[in-house]
Design a protein around this motif. Structure first.
Motif, PDB file in Angstrom:
ATOM      1  N   VAL A  30      -4.618   3.382 -21.120  1.00 14.35           N
ATOM      2  CA  VAL A  30      -3.982   1.864 -20.909  1.00 14.35           C
ATOM      3  C   VAL A  30      -5.256   1.164 -21.245  1.00 14.35           C
ATOM      4  CG1 VAL A  30      -3.739   0.650 -18.916  1.00 14.35           C
ATOM      5  CG2 VAL A  30      -2.719   2.674 -19.037  1.00 14.35           C
ATOM      6  N   GLY A  34     -10.120  -4.901 -21.224  1.00 15.61           N
ATOM      7  CA  GLY A  34     -10.860  -4.282 -22.423  1.00 15.61           C
ATOM      8  C   GLY A  34     -12.128  -4.554 -22.510  1.00 15.61           C
ATOM      9  N   LEU A  37     -13.524  -0.704 -21.844  1.00 17.73           N
ATOM     10  CA  LEU A  37     -12.830   0.264 -22.703  1.00 17.73           C
ATOM     11  C   LEU A  37     -13.365  -0.240 -24.308  1.00 17.73           C
ATOM     12  CD1 LEU A  37     -11.136   2.567 -23.374  1.00 17.73           C
ATOM     13  CD2 LEU A  37      -8.900   1.044 -23.369  1.00 17.73           C
ATOM     14  N   THR A 110     -10.148  -7.067 -15.216  1.00 17.95           N
ATOM     15  CA  THR A 110      -9.245  -6.883 -14.240  1.00 17.95           C
ATOM     16  C   THR A 110      -9.745  -6.068 -12.995  1.00 17.95           C
ATOM     17  OG1 THR A 110      -8.196  -4.901 -15.096  1.00 17.95           O
ATOM     18  CG2 THR A 110      -7.008  -6.785 -15.874  1.00 17.95           C
ATOM     19  N   GLU A 123     -19.095  -2.741  -8.485  1.00 16.43           N
ATOM     20  CA  GLU A 123     -19.166  -3.578  -7.288  1.00 16.43           C
ATOM     21  C   GLU A 123     -17.668  -3.320  -6.466  1.00 16.43           C
ATOM     22  OE1 GLU A 123     -20.176  -4.966  -9.931  1.00 16.43           O
ATOM     23  OE2 GLU A 123     -22.004  -5.440  -9.480  1.00 16.43           O
TER      24      GLU A 123
HETATM   25  C1  LIG Z   1     -21.932  -6.531 -20.655  1.00 19.40           C
HETATM   26  C2  LIG Z   1     -21.003  -6.056 -19.519  1.00 19.40           C
HETATM   27  C3  LIG Z   1     -21.609  -6.192 -18.368  1.00 19.40           C
HETATM   28  C4  LIG Z   1     -20.925  -5.770 -17.296  1.00 19.40           C
HETATM   29  N1  LIG Z   1     -21.278  -5.734 -15.976  1.00 19.40           N
HETATM   30  C5  LIG Z   1     -20.731  -5.249 -15.162  1.00 19.40           C
HETATM   31  C6  LIG Z   1     -21.068  -5.430 -13.863  1.00 19.40           C
HETATM   32  O1  LIG Z   1     -22.075  -5.852 -13.425  1.00 19.40           O
HETATM   33  N2  LIG Z   1     -20.260  -4.797 -12.661  1.00 19.40           N
HETATM   34  C7  LIG Z   1     -19.027  -4.084 -13.061  1.00 19.40           C
HETATM   35  O2  LIG Z   1     -18.191  -3.747 -12.085  1.00 19.40           O
HETATM   36  N3  LIG Z   1     -18.488  -4.133 -14.308  1.00 19.40           N
HETATM   37  C8  LIG Z   1     -19.173  -4.664 -15.278  1.00 19.40           C
HETATM   38  N4  LIG Z   1     -18.658  -4.766 -16.506  1.00 19.40           N
HETATM   39  C9  LIG Z   1     -17.464  -4.257 -16.590  1.00 19.40           C
HETATM   40  C10 LIG Z   1     -16.256  -5.309 -16.484  1.00 19.40           C
HETATM   41  O3  LIG Z   1     -16.290  -5.844 -15.405  1.00 19.40           O
HETATM   42  C11 LIG Z   1     -14.905  -4.853 -16.918  1.00 19.40           C
HETATM   43  O4  LIG Z   1     -13.989  -5.629 -16.609  1.00 19.40           O
HETATM   44  C12 LIG Z   1     -14.026  -3.503 -15.830  1.00 19.40           C
HETATM   45  O5  LIG Z   1     -15.100  -2.540 -15.513  1.00 19.40           O
HETATM   46  C13 LIG Z   1     -12.978  -2.947 -16.295  1.00 19.40           C
HETATM   47  O6  LIG Z   1     -11.943  -3.804 -16.344  1.00 19.40           O
HETATM   48  P1  LIG Z   1     -11.141  -4.217 -17.618  1.00 19.40           P
HETATM   49  O7  LIG Z   1      -9.884  -4.804 -17.060  1.00 19.40           O
HETATM   50  O8  LIG Z   1     -11.740  -4.723 -18.785  1.00 19.40           O
HETATM   51  O9  LIG Z   1     -10.678  -2.654 -17.856  1.00 19.40           O
HETATM   52  P2  LIG Z   1     -10.395  -2.002 -19.407  1.00 19.40           P
HETATM   53  O10 LIG Z   1     -11.870  -2.100 -20.245  1.00 19.40           O
HETATM   54  O11 LIG Z   1      -9.248  -2.455 -20.176  1.00 19.40           O
HETATM   55  O12 LIG Z   1     -10.436  -0.369 -19.020  1.00 19.40           O
HETATM   56  C14 LIG Z   1     -11.302   0.278 -18.470  1.00 19.40           C
HETATM   57  C15 LIG Z   1     -10.852   1.782 -17.957  1.00 19.40           C
HETATM   58  O13 LIG Z   1      -9.972   1.570 -17.302  1.00 19.40           O
HETATM   59  C16 LIG Z   1      -8.814   2.151 -17.538  1.00 19.40           C
HETATM   60  N5  LIG Z   1      -7.601   1.204 -17.082  1.00 19.40           N
HETATM   61  C17 LIG Z   1      -7.734  -0.120 -16.806  1.00 19.40           C
HETATM   62  N6  LIG Z   1      -6.516  -0.594 -16.353  1.00 19.40           N
HETATM   63  C18 LIG Z   1      -5.963   0.305 -16.065  1.00 19.40           C
HETATM   64  C19 LIG Z   1      -4.850   0.744 -14.857  1.00 19.40           C
HETATM   65  N7  LIG Z   1      -4.245  -0.319 -14.585  1.00 19.40           N
HETATM   66  N8  LIG Z   1      -4.171   1.810 -14.940  1.00 19.40           N
HETATM   67  C20 LIG Z   1      -4.963   2.936 -15.561  1.00 19.40           C
HETATM   68  N9  LIG Z   1      -6.009   2.689 -15.982  1.00 19.40           N
HETATM   69  C21 LIG Z   1      -6.620   1.731 -16.494  1.00 19.40           C
HETATM   70  C22 LIG Z   1      -8.644   1.940 -19.310  1.00 19.40           C
HETATM   71  O14 LIG Z   1      -7.904   3.128 -19.599  1.00 19.40           O
HETATM   72  C23 LIG Z   1     -10.354   2.283 -19.366  1.00 19.40           C
HETATM   73  O15 LIG Z   1     -10.512   3.771 -19.155  1.00 19.40           O
HETATM   74  C24 LIG Z   1     -19.591  -5.269 -17.713  1.00 19.40           C
HETATM   75  C25 LIG Z   1     -18.937  -5.192 -18.854  1.00 19.40           C
HETATM   76  C26 LIG Z   1     -19.677  -5.556 -20.178  1.00 19.40           C
HETATM   77  C27 LIG Z   1     -19.156  -5.670 -21.513  1.00 19.40           C
END
Ligand SMILES: Cc1cc2nc3c(=O)[nH]c(=O)nc-3n(C[C@H](O)[C@H](O)[C@H](O)COP(=O)(O)OP(=O)(O)OC[C@H]3O[C@@H](n4cnc5c(N)ncnc54)[C@H](O)[C@@H]3O)c2cc1C
Length: 298
Positions: A30, A34, A37, A110, A123
């Motif tokens: 999923v 992003g 991922l 998200t 967090e």
């Molecule tokens: C520079 C940088 C700094 C960051 N710092 C932090 C921080 O301090 N603290 C923190 O918590 N995060 C941090 N993040 C991560 C960020 O918060 C992401 O948003 C979060 O971890 C993942 O959310 P996403 O929606 O982008 O998920 P995605 O990147 O789209 O997915 C992440 C993973 O979860 C799976 N996935 C996503 N949604 C679902 C769903 N609904 N059902 C099943 N599987 C799913 C995907 O397959 C993938 O394996 C950082 C990222 C970056 C690039």
């Protein structure tokens, strides 16, 4: 490095998203915001053959309060929750969100994606565990509910099956006798925490309860009931000073911190950070709960 080749589908209903994921036979992933991922793909730490983009599935975009809970659907961005008046009802979430990376990342990332990614230093998994949030996982056999404390199985490991989508998370709305605290130490703002803590204190006529969840100190968020330790730290005047709490919880903090440490911080340093942060946040949360104030955690 570039991502290995993959197919991309963007279904517009939950039923289609589940069918697409099932069709990949475990080789699909999923994609929500992003933000985690995309780097993982770019570094070729994962090579899914298909990405199932859930962003066009309207029914996953719900952010609503119902039955004493805040329901957050799978495509709800962290920034939307942070800015929504609805999330004032879940103070711990409001306290934690500004610590998640940077604002630009939260505009795409998200809440459910952060839970599904299950980074041990993140967090939102800690918030979900501290509040004992309920997660809904939906696959070909339909939805099932899992409590946050049962969801995280280790670093980047959860109860999600390869054919399941985390469709929503449900967090309890706070009431007047509750206080919350959240703090972390990171090398720079926006970095993942070296150690952090989320706390909830509930002072009710039927009994009091104090819960703390640590992150960055183990392979998953670790939650403990510290009601007895908090009660033992309360003075004759009814206050609970941070240093007294720190002393009372020191054995729990030792036991919770089981990381081997890394180049950024040793196990002992993280344990010391956790003790200080937890003492301070529990003390503040206790005061807020006592006052029955809604200026929680400030
Ligand atoms: C520079 C940088 C700094 C960051 N710092 C932090 C921080 O301090 N603290 C923190 O918590 N995060 C941090 N993040 C991560 C960020 O918060 C992401 O948003 C979060 O971890 C993942 O959310 P996403 O929606 O982008 O998920 P995605 O990147 O789209 O997915 C992440 C993973 O979860 C799976 N996935 C996503 N949604 C679902 C769903 N609904 N059902 C099943 N599987 C799913 C995907 O397959 C993938 O394996 C950082 C990222 C970056 C690039």
């Amino acid at each position: 490095m570039k991502a290995a080749p993959f197919a991309y589908v963007r279904p517009s209903s939950l039923a289609d998203a589940i069918a697409e994921l099932a069709q990949t036979g475990g080789g699909g992933k999923v994609i929500a915001g992003g933000q985690s991922l995309a780097p993982v793909l770019a570094m070729r730490l994962a090579r899914p053959d298909t990405l199932v983009d859930i962003n066009s599935v309207e029914e996953l975009g719900e952010l609503a309060r119902a039955d004493g809970h805040l329901n957050i659907g799978a495509t709800v961005r962290q920034r939307r929750v942070e800015r929504s008046p609805l999330s004032q009802a879940v103070p711990l979430l409001r306290l934690a969100l500004p610590w998640v990376g940077h604002r630009e990342l939260r505009s795409r990332g998200t809440v459910c994606g952060s839970l599904a990614h299950a980074d041990p230093a993140a967090e939102l998994p800690a918030v979900a565990c501290c509040l004992d949030a309920e997660l809904t996982l939906t696959g070909p056999k339909g939805p099932r509910q899992v409590q946050a404390r049962e969801f995280f199985g280790g670093a980047m490991t959860t109860a999600l099956g390869p054919d399941e989508i985390l469709t929503s998370v449900r967090m309890p709305v706070a009431d007047a006798g509750e206080g919350f605290g959240f703090a972390e130490i990171a090398r720079r703002h926006g970095d993942f925490a070296l150690a952090g803590v989320a706390v909830r204190v509930q002072l009710h006529a039927q009994g009091s309860k104090a819960t703390m969840t640590a992150f960055g100190v183990s392979d998953r968020p670790v939650t403990r009931d510290v009601s007895a330790q908090l009660a033992a730290a309360v003075t004759c005047a009814g206050a609970a000073p941070a240093d007294r709490i720190k002393e009372q919880i020191s054995a729990v903090v030792d036991e919770m911190t089981d990381t081997d440490g890394d180049v950024h911080a040793s196990r002992d340093y993280r344990r010391r950070l956790l003790g200080i942060l937890a003492g301070r946040e529990l003390s503040k949360a206790y005061e807020h709960a006592r006052r029955g104030s809604d200026e929680v955690g400030t």
